[in-house]
Motif scaffolding. Structure first.
Motif, PDB file in Angstrom:
ATOM      1  N   ASP A   1      42.474  96.968  28.257  1.00  0.00           N
ATOM      2  CA  ASP A   1      41.690  96.937  27.020  1.00  0.00           C
ATOM      3  C   ASP A   1      41.499  95.477  26.609  1.00  0.00           C
ATOM      4  OD1 ASP A   1      40.664  97.058  24.451  1.00  0.00           O
ATOM      5  OD2 ASP A   1      42.227  98.387  23.668  1.00  0.00           O
ATOM      6  N   ASN A   2      40.277  94.996  26.687  1.00  0.00           N
ATOM      7  CA  ASN A   2      39.989  93.593  26.360  1.00  0.00           C
ATOM      8  C   ASN A   2      40.118  93.283  24.878  1.00  0.00           C
ATOM      9  OD1 ASN A   2      39.549  92.690  28.968  1.00  0.00           O
ATOM     10  ND2 ASN A   2      37.401  93.295  28.935  1.00  0.00           N
ATOM     11  N   ASN A   3      40.252  94.302  24.044  1.00  0.00           N
ATOM     12  CA  ASN A   3      40.392  94.089  22.605  1.00  0.00           C
ATOM     13  C   ASN A   3      41.822  94.314  22.112  1.00  0.00           C
ATOM     14  OD1 ASN A   3      37.594  93.527  22.184  1.00  0.00           O
ATOM     15  ND2 ASN A   3      37.201  95.706  22.458  1.00  0.00           N
ATOM     16  N   PHE A   4      42.744  94.565  23.036  1.00  0.00           N
ATOM     17  CA  PHE A   4      44.136  94.829  22.663  1.00  0.00           C
ATOM     18  C   PHE A   4      44.735  93.626  21.938  1.00  0.00           C
ATOM     19  CE2 PHE A   4      48.714  94.710  23.756  1.00  0.00           C
ATOM     20  CZ  PHE A   4      49.106  95.864  23.120  1.00  0.00           C
ATOM     21  N   LEU A   5      45.401  93.897  20.806  1.00  0.00           N
ATOM     22  CA  LEU A   5      46.022  92.845  20.000  1.00  0.00           C
ATOM     23  C   LEU A   5      47.540  92.972  20.058  1.00  0.00           C
ATOM     24  CD1 LEU A   5      43.765  93.016  16.813  1.00  0.00           C
ATOM     25  CD2 LEU A   5      43.668  91.328  18.652  1.00  0.00           C
ATOM     26  N   LEU A   6      48.189  91.952  20.587  1.00  0.00           N
ATOM     27  CA  LEU A   6      49.657  91.941  20.627  1.00  0.00           C
ATOM     28  C   LEU A   6      50.263  91.937  19.236  1.00  0.00           C
ATOM     29  CD1 LEU A   6      50.275  89.390  23.503  1.00  0.00           C
ATOM     30  CD2 LEU A   6      50.964  91.770  23.480  1.00  0.00           C
ATOM     31  N   SER A   7      49.516  91.466  18.264  1.00  0.00           N
ATOM     32  CA  SER A   7      50.033  91.359  16.898  1.00  0.00           C
ATOM     33  C   SER A   7      49.822  92.630  16.083  1.00  0.00           C
ATOM     34  CB  SER A   7      49.379  90.177  16.186  1.00  0.00           C
ATOM     35  OG  SER A   7      47.971  90.336  16.189  1.00  0.00           O
TER      36      SER A   7
ATOM     37  N   GLU B   1      47.759  83.123  27.822  1.00  0.00           N
ATOM     38  CA  GLU B   1      48.225  83.751  29.064  1.00  0.00           C
ATOM     39  C   GLU B   1      48.881  85.096  28.776  1.00  0.00           C
ATOM     40  OE1 GLU B   1      50.837  80.818  30.745  1.00  0.00           O
ATOM     41  OE2 GLU B   1      49.175  79.538  31.395  1.00  0.00           O
ATOM     42  N   LEU B   2      49.721  85.144  27.737  1.00  0.00           N
ATOM     43  CA  LEU B   2      50.385  86.399  27.369  1.00  0.00           C
ATOM     44  C   LEU B   2      49.376  87.453  26.942  1.00  0.00           C
ATOM     45  CD1 LEU B   2      53.441  84.962  25.405  1.00  0.00           C
ATOM     46  CD2 LEU B   2      53.491  86.035  27.660  1.00  0.00           C
ATOM     47  N   VAL B   3      48.395  87.050  26.142  1.00  0.00           N
ATOM     48  CA  VAL B   3      47.364  87.982  25.669  1.00  0.00           C
ATOM     49  C   VAL B   3      46.570  88.520  26.856  1.00  0.00           C
ATOM     50  CG1 VAL B   3      45.202  88.141  24.363  1.00  0.00           C
ATOM     51  CG2 VAL B   3      47.200  87.055  23.336  1.00  0.00           C
ATOM     52  N   ALA B   4      46.181  87.639  27.768  1.00  0.00           N
ATOM     53  CA  ALA B   4      45.409  88.069  28.939  1.00  0.00           C
ATOM     54  C   ALA B   4      46.195  89.066  29.791  1.00  0.00           C
ATOM     55  CB  ALA B   4      45.006  86.858  29.778  1.00  0.00           C
TER      56      ALA B   4
ATOM     57  N   GLN C   1      50.287  98.988  15.400  1.00  0.00           N
ATOM     58  CA  GLN C   1      49.675 100.274  15.732  1.00  0.00           C
ATOM     59  C   GLN C   1      49.192 100.292  17.182  1.00  0.00           C
ATOM     60  OE1 GLN C   1      48.759  98.448  12.999  1.00  0.00           O
ATOM     61  NE2 GLN C   1      49.602  99.690  11.352  1.00  0.00           N
ATOM     62  N   GLN C   2      48.540  99.210  17.616  1.00  0.00           N
ATOM     63  CA  GLN C   2      48.054  99.163  18.990  1.00  0.00           C
ATOM     64  C   GLN C   2      49.210  99.082  19.986  1.00  0.00           C
ATOM     65  OE1 GLN C   2      44.889  96.371  19.783  1.00  0.00           O
ATOM     66  NE2 GLN C   2      43.822  96.884  17.882  1.00  0.00           N
ATOM     67  N   VAL C   3      50.234  98.328  19.643  1.00  0.00           N
ATOM     68  CA  VAL C   3      51.409  98.225  20.512  1.00  0.00           C
ATOM     69  C   VAL C   3      52.080  99.586  20.629  1.00  0.00           C
ATOM     70  CG1 VAL C   3      53.727  97.227  20.726  1.00  0.00           C
ATOM     71  CG2 VAL C   3      51.787  95.766  20.112  1.00  0.00           C
TER      72      VAL C   3
END
Length: 131
Positions: A61-67, A50-53, A70-72
């Motif tokens: 961005d459907n490929n965004f990584l919370l982990s 749920e958090l990732v979605a 750099q992306q954050v």
């Protein structure tokens, strides 16, 4: 030394009484019910999904990584244009700028946002809960 540091009562009242219990736990082990842990695992996986979605929806961005720090960092400071809090300015590491996404930095960003508008940024709450 313990008396000098005021730790004598903690040793006598807390540590000594539980020492035998901890020793028995080390020797015998601790029982648990695997099915219960599977239930907890499923709950956590659902919450993470749920958090990732929600984060991906905010990031668009459907490929965004919370982990991914750099992306954050890119999302917070380049896409959402959030300010780097005072005292946590960007650092140059190996020729590139590093903008902190540590818990301390996220909480500082959130506090600054709340001080200006009484509401924080949802993505910050998601990141803190995810971590």
């Amino acid at each position: 030394q313990m008396r000098d540091k005021g730790l004598n009562s903690a040793f006598l009242e807390i540590e000594s009484p539980v020492q035998s219990i901890l020793s028995a736990m080390e020797c015998i082990g601790v029982g648990f019910v695997p099915k219960r842990f599977l239930g907890i695992q499923k709950q956590l996986e659902k919450k993470i999904d749920e958090l990732v979605a929600e984060a991906r929806s905010i990031a668009k961005d459907n490929n965004f990584l919370l982990s991914s720090p750099q992306q954050v960092s890119h999302l917070l400071f380049d896409v959402l244009n959030l300010a780097i809090p005072q005292g946590l300015q960007a650092k140059t590491v190996s020729g590139s700028q590093h903008r902190s996404t540590s818990e301390e930095a996220l909480k500082a960003i959130q506090a600054e946002a709340k001080s200006k508008s009484n509401t924080g940024h949802r993505i910050i709450n998601i990141l803190l809960e995810f971590r």
